[in-house]
Design a protein around this motif. Structure first.
Motif, short mmCIF file in Angstrom:
data_model
loop_
_atom_site.label_atom_id
_atom_site.label_comp_id
_atom_site.label_asym_id
_atom_site.label_seq_id
_atom_site.Cartn_x
_atom_site.Cartn_y
_atom_site.Cartn_z
N ASN A 1 0.84 -1.20 0.00
CA ASN A 1 0.00 0.00 0.00
C ASN A 1 0.88 1.26 0.00
N THR B 1 -0.60 5.16 -0.73
CA THR B 1 -1.50 5.57 0.36
C THR B 1 -0.73 5.83 1.64
N ARG C 1 -0.09 9.14 3.93
CA ARG C 1 -0.41 9.22 5.37
C ARG C 1 0.81 9.65 6.17
N PHE D 1 -6.93 11.09 3.87
CA PHE D 1 -7.93 10.31 3.14
C PHE D 1 -7.49 10.07 1.69
N GLY E 1 -6.27 7.38 0.33
CA GLY E 1 -6.52 6.04 -0.19
C GLY E 1 -7.58 5.97 -1.28
N PRO E 2 -8.81 6.44 -1.03
CA PRO E 2 -9.85 6.38 -2.07
C PRO E 2 -9.50 7.17 -3.32
N VAL E 3 -8.78 8.30 -3.14
CA VAL E 3 -8.40 9.12 -4.30
C VAL E 3 -7.39 8.37 -5.15
N HIS F 1 -7.06 5.16 -5.34
CA HIS F 1 -7.76 4.03 -5.97
C HIS F 1 -8.53 4.49 -7.20
N ARG F 2 -9.14 5.67 -7.13
CA ARG F 2 -9.98 6.14 -8.23
C ARG F 2 -9.15 6.72 -9.38
N ASN G 1 -5.45 6.84 -9.72
CA ASN G 1 -4.08 6.34 -9.82
C ASN G 1 -3.11 7.51 -9.66
N LYS H 1 -2.76 -2.24 -12.57
CA LYS H 1 -3.95 -2.36 -11.73
C LYS H 1 -4.45 -3.80 -11.69
#
Length: 411
Positions: free
Chosen positions: A130, A133, A137, A260, A262-264, A266-267, A269, A407
């Motif tokens: 990970n 991400t 963090r 936050f 992580g979601p960005v 994932h959506r 790259n 991916k």
């Protein structure tokens, strides 16, 4: 061998604490620009030169620290970081002239660089599943530390009118904390060593054309983010708002965004995030050039959204798509970024002085001249994210197939 969960968390917390010290030095310098200018009789360009070794000292530490990371170990690099931070603070406290401020800034810059040289590969090694991400963090605590340092500086210097020596001395507290935390922990091998990638392969990967393009882009992303933040107080002094509070606001937004990430990731790259970032950073700079009073916070919000993911995502891009570059690749990226800031700081100071002198010569009063100088300097800086948008879009379309394959491979 994978680290026990409790030690992995402890190493991550210690890394974040070390990064807070790095960030606080940035916040304190931004708040001391005017104080040191008056006390040591320095103009903006001279202040820029005093601040610049924080960045090229950082660069030297990272460029040499990257190859050394696997040889002497990440723990010894952290020890060098601790020595740099403590010695820099002591030199600041006894400084009698600009030369001593310059040397103190260099020591702190080397300390900051060693933190990045050790902690970026450490985070990648702790969380290989990970990377982008967790790098985001981890880098929450750069803007987070600037918020902490900025609020302390605002309270001590602007509200309580306490001397700057007290402010600088406070850096010793978190420095001692991270030194003690790291001292008792065992470090894992770097990801490159764990995967059996040779030193020769690592150096070869660092001459990959894509890596070279990303290094060039790092010059502009770092200068856009850190150059602007370091000069924010001066650039906004004619806008009728506290520059240090705007800096705190920007970095608060950045810390929230990186929390936050992580979601960005994932959506979009990493490449998509970089296009998004460059676009918003450019718009934010244009808005800052026009803003005054409370509107500066609205412009700062757009700018903060833009620069929020720049630094960790540039590192994440290299770590995800060019993993063989290892600790050296991460250090060269970080070193390039900081070196670019060392170059842009005196240039921005010169731009400001030139625009202000021209405004005064045209008959403008001092406050108006400051506003004009700040506005024009923001617009100059905005050229860099405009160029970056074009480059990142080209890279994206050139590598679309690679992103799809990557991916699928990690799915």
């Amino acid at each position: 061998m994978q680290q026990p969960t409790i030690q992995r968390k402890q190493l991550f917390v210690a890394s974040c604490t070390a990064l807070i010290v790095t960030a606080m030095t940035f916040a304190f310098r931004a708040s001391l620009e005017g104080v040191w200018g008056q006390e040591f009789h320095l103009d903006k360009e001279q202040i820029g030169w005093i601040f610049s070794p924080a960045f090229w000292g950082f660069t030297l530490a990272m460029v040499f620290g990257g190859p050394l990371c696997d040889i002497i170990g990440m723990k010894r690099l952290i020890g060098l970081a601790f020595i740099g931070h403590v010695s820099g603070v002591i030199i600041y406290l006894v400084a009698k002239d600009a030369t001593m401020l310059f040397i103190g800034t260099l020591c702190i810059g080397i300390g900051n660089g060693m933190v990045e040289a050790a902690c970026n590969p450490l985070v990648v090694s702790l969380f290989p599943e990970n990377k982008t991400t967790m790098l985001n963090r981890f880098h929450v605590w750069f803007p987070g530390g600037i918020v902490i340092g900025g609020l302390i500086a605002y309270a001590l210097l602007e509200k309580l009118q306490i001397g700057w020596h007290v402010l600088v001395a406070l850096l010793l507290i978190p420095a001692v904390i991270y030194g003690v935390l790291f001292l008792k922990l065992t470090f894992p091998p770097t990801e490159r060593v764990a995967k059996g990638i040779s030193t020769k392969q690592m150096f070869a990967a660092c001459v990959n054309p894509l890596f070279i393009v990303m290094v060039i882009c790092m010059f502009m992303t770092a200068a856009t983010e850190l150059g602007t933040n370091q000069w924010l107080g001066a650039l906004l002094q004619g806008a009728g708002i506290s520059g240090i509070l705007v800096l705190v606001f920007i970095n608060g937004i950045m810390a929230l965004g990186r929390s936050f990430a992580g979601p960005v990731v994932h959506r979009l790259n990493p490449n998509g995030m970089l296009i998004f970032s460059a676009l918003f950073a450019g718009i934010g700079l244009i808005l800052l050039s026009k803003a005054s009073g409370g509107a500066a916070f609205g412009a700062a919000l757009v700018f903060a959204v833009g620069i929020c993911f720049f630094w960790p995502t540039m590192l994440g891009f290299v770590s995800e798509y060019l993993p063989n570059t290892g600790a050296l690749g991460l250090s060269l990226m970080g070193g390039a970024g900081m070196f670019s800031v060392s170059l842009i700081l005196p240039v921005m100071g010169k731009w400001y002085d030139k625009y202000k002198a021209a405004a005064v010569a045209a008959g403008e009063e001092a406050a108006k001249a400051d506003a004009i100088a700040g506005s024009n300097t923001f617009m100059k800086v905005a050229i860099m994210p405009a160029i970056l948008v074009v480059i990142f879009v080209i890279v994206y379309f050139a590598r679309r197939k690679h992103y799809t394959q990557h991916k699928q491979a990690i799915a």
